[in-house]
Write a protein that holds these residues in place. Structure first.
Motif, short mmCIF file in Angstrom:
data_model
loop_
_atom_site.label_atom_id
_atom_site.label_comp_id
_atom_site.label_asym_id
_atom_site.label_seq_id
_atom_site.Cartn_x
_atom_site.Cartn_y
_atom_site.Cartn_z
N THR A 34 0.82 -1.21 0.00
CA THR A 34 0.00 0.00 0.00
C THR A 34 0.85 1.25 0.00
O THR A 34 0.36 2.34 -0.26
N GLN A 35 2.12 1.14 0.29
CA GLN A 35 3.09 2.23 0.18
C GLN A 35 4.26 1.66 -0.60
O GLN A 35 4.69 0.55 -0.36
N SER A 36 4.78 2.42 -1.54
CA SER A 36 5.92 1.91 -2.30
C SER A 36 7.10 2.86 -2.19
O SER A 36 6.97 3.98 -1.69
N SER A 37 8.21 2.43 -2.69
CA SER A 37 9.42 3.25 -2.63
C SER A 37 9.30 4.50 -3.50
O SER A 37 10.03 5.45 -3.34
N GLN A 38 8.34 4.51 -4.44
CA GLN A 38 8.12 5.69 -5.28
C GLN A 38 7.10 6.64 -4.65
O GLN A 38 6.58 7.52 -5.32
N ASN A 39 6.82 6.48 -3.36
CA ASN A 39 5.84 7.31 -2.65
C ASN A 39 4.45 7.24 -3.26
O ASN A 39 3.71 8.22 -3.27
N LEU A 40 4.10 6.10 -3.82
CA LEU A 40 2.77 5.90 -4.38
C LEU A 40 1.86 5.44 -3.25
O LEU A 40 2.02 4.34 -2.72
N ASN A 41 0.93 6.27 -2.86
CA ASN A 41 0.05 5.98 -1.73
C ASN A 41 -1.29 5.48 -2.27
O ASN A 41 -1.93 6.17 -3.07
N ILE A 42 -1.74 4.31 -1.83
CA ILE A 42 -2.99 3.73 -2.32
C ILE A 42 -4.18 4.65 -2.04
O ILE A 42 -5.15 4.66 -2.79
N TRP A 47 -8.79 4.56 -2.15
CA TRP A 47 -8.91 3.33 -1.38
C TRP A 47 -8.13 3.48 -0.08
O TRP A 47 -7.13 4.19 -0.02
N MET A 48 -8.57 2.81 0.98
CA MET A 48 -7.81 2.78 2.22
C MET A 48 -7.86 1.37 2.81
O MET A 48 -8.76 0.59 2.50
N VAL A 49 -6.86 1.07 3.62
CA VAL A 49 -6.75 -0.25 4.25
C VAL A 49 -7.88 -0.43 5.26
O VAL A 49 -8.19 0.48 6.02
N CYS A 50 -8.48 -1.61 5.28
CA CYS A 50 -9.54 -1.95 6.25
C CYS A 50 -8.88 -2.26 7.59
O CYS A 50 -8.70 -3.42 7.96
N ASP A 51 -8.53 -1.21 8.33
CA ASP A 51 -7.79 -1.38 9.58
C ASP A 51 -8.56 -0.87 10.80
O ASP A 51 -7.99 -0.70 11.87
N GLY A 52 -9.86 -0.61 10.66
CA GLY A 52 -10.68 -0.21 11.79
C GLY A 52 -10.51 1.22 12.23
O GLY A 52 -11.02 1.61 13.28
N ARG A 53 -9.83 2.02 11.45
CA ARG A 53 -9.57 3.40 11.87
C ARG A 53 -10.85 4.22 12.01
O ARG A 53 -11.88 3.90 11.42
N THR A 54 -10.77 5.26 12.80
CA THR A 54 -11.88 6.20 13.00
C THR A 54 -11.70 7.37 12.04
O THR A 54 -10.60 7.91 11.92
N LEU A 55 -12.78 7.72 11.35
CA LEU A 55 -12.76 8.81 10.38
C LEU A 55 -13.78 9.88 10.76
O LEU A 55 -14.77 9.59 11.43
N GLU A 56 -13.56 11.09 10.27
CA GLU A 56 -14.52 12.16 10.47
C GLU A 56 -15.57 12.11 9.37
O GLU A 56 -15.24 12.02 8.19
N VAL A 57 -16.84 12.19 9.77
CA VAL A 57 -17.95 12.15 8.83
C VAL A 57 -17.79 13.23 7.77
O VAL A 57 -17.98 12.99 6.57
#
Length: 193
Positions: A34-42, A47-57
């Motif tokens: 999801t992160q590469s050496s070329q600073n390519l951020n998914i 898209w974001m990783v399904c990691d249970g994070r809390t987001l602002e509505v």
């Protein structure tokens, strides 16, 4: 290819933003980092990783419209699913393919038989049938029943042993699992890229 009266999605030209026809809330298995050496951020692709994070509505209104508080949160915050370390299994929908569907733990805003519910690992109830071998017997005093002269040994008809598994059996101290491969589950959070 497309149903009648449905517009054909435009083919994106260049690297500018365009409409992504993948529905917000879609979860996919991603085989790359999801992160590469070329600073390519998914996340730059929506898209974001399904990691249970809390987001602002207010920052993720499209995703909140799909999930609400289903996976937790309240007021101005909500949570996305946390699929780290889990196998995904389709909802039973009354098929009976998940005989323990009613015993699942529901998601924060869901039901035991709904999307996001969790089942812990388990081994189906089973039993082993053993025979008893004795090396000989001796008559007990006073006409009582014969007693074994050696300690009985429990055996099976096959090469099973708790000390030496048959063949190349893989064992784990911590879980029962199927053969598996790691992927990262991603969730689509907006319709634009």
């Amino acid at each position: 290819m497309f149903p009648q009266n449905m517009p054909v999605p435009p083919i994106p030209l260049g690297l500018g933003p365009h409409v992504d026809w993948t529905p917000v809330g879609t979860v996919v298995a991603f085989a790359g980092p999801t992160q590469s050496s070329q600073n390519l951020n998914i996340e730059s692709y929506g898209w974001m990783v399904c990691d249970g994070r809390t987001l602002e509505v207010s920052q993720y209104p499209e995703l909140f419209a799909m999930l609400g508080y289903w996976y937790g949160g309240s007021a101005s915050n909500f949570q996305i699913p946390d699929y780290r370390g889990y196998f995904l299994r389709m909802v039973d929908l009354g098929s009976g393919n998940d005989p323990d569907a009613s015993q699942r733990t529901p998601a924060a805003g869901g039901t035991a038989e709904g999307v996001g519910s969790v089942q812990l690992d388990a081994i189906q109830t089973h039993e082993h049938i053993y025979g008893q071998n004795t090396a000989g017997s001796a008559q007990a005093g006073g006409g009582a029943e014969a007693l074994p002269t050696t300690t009985p040994t429990l055996t099976t008809s096959g090469p099973t042993s708790s000390l030496q598994p048959p063949g190349n059996v893989r064992v784990s101290q911590n879980e029962t699992r199927a053969r598996n491969v790691y992927v990262t589950y991603l969730i689509k959070y907006n319709s634009m890229r």
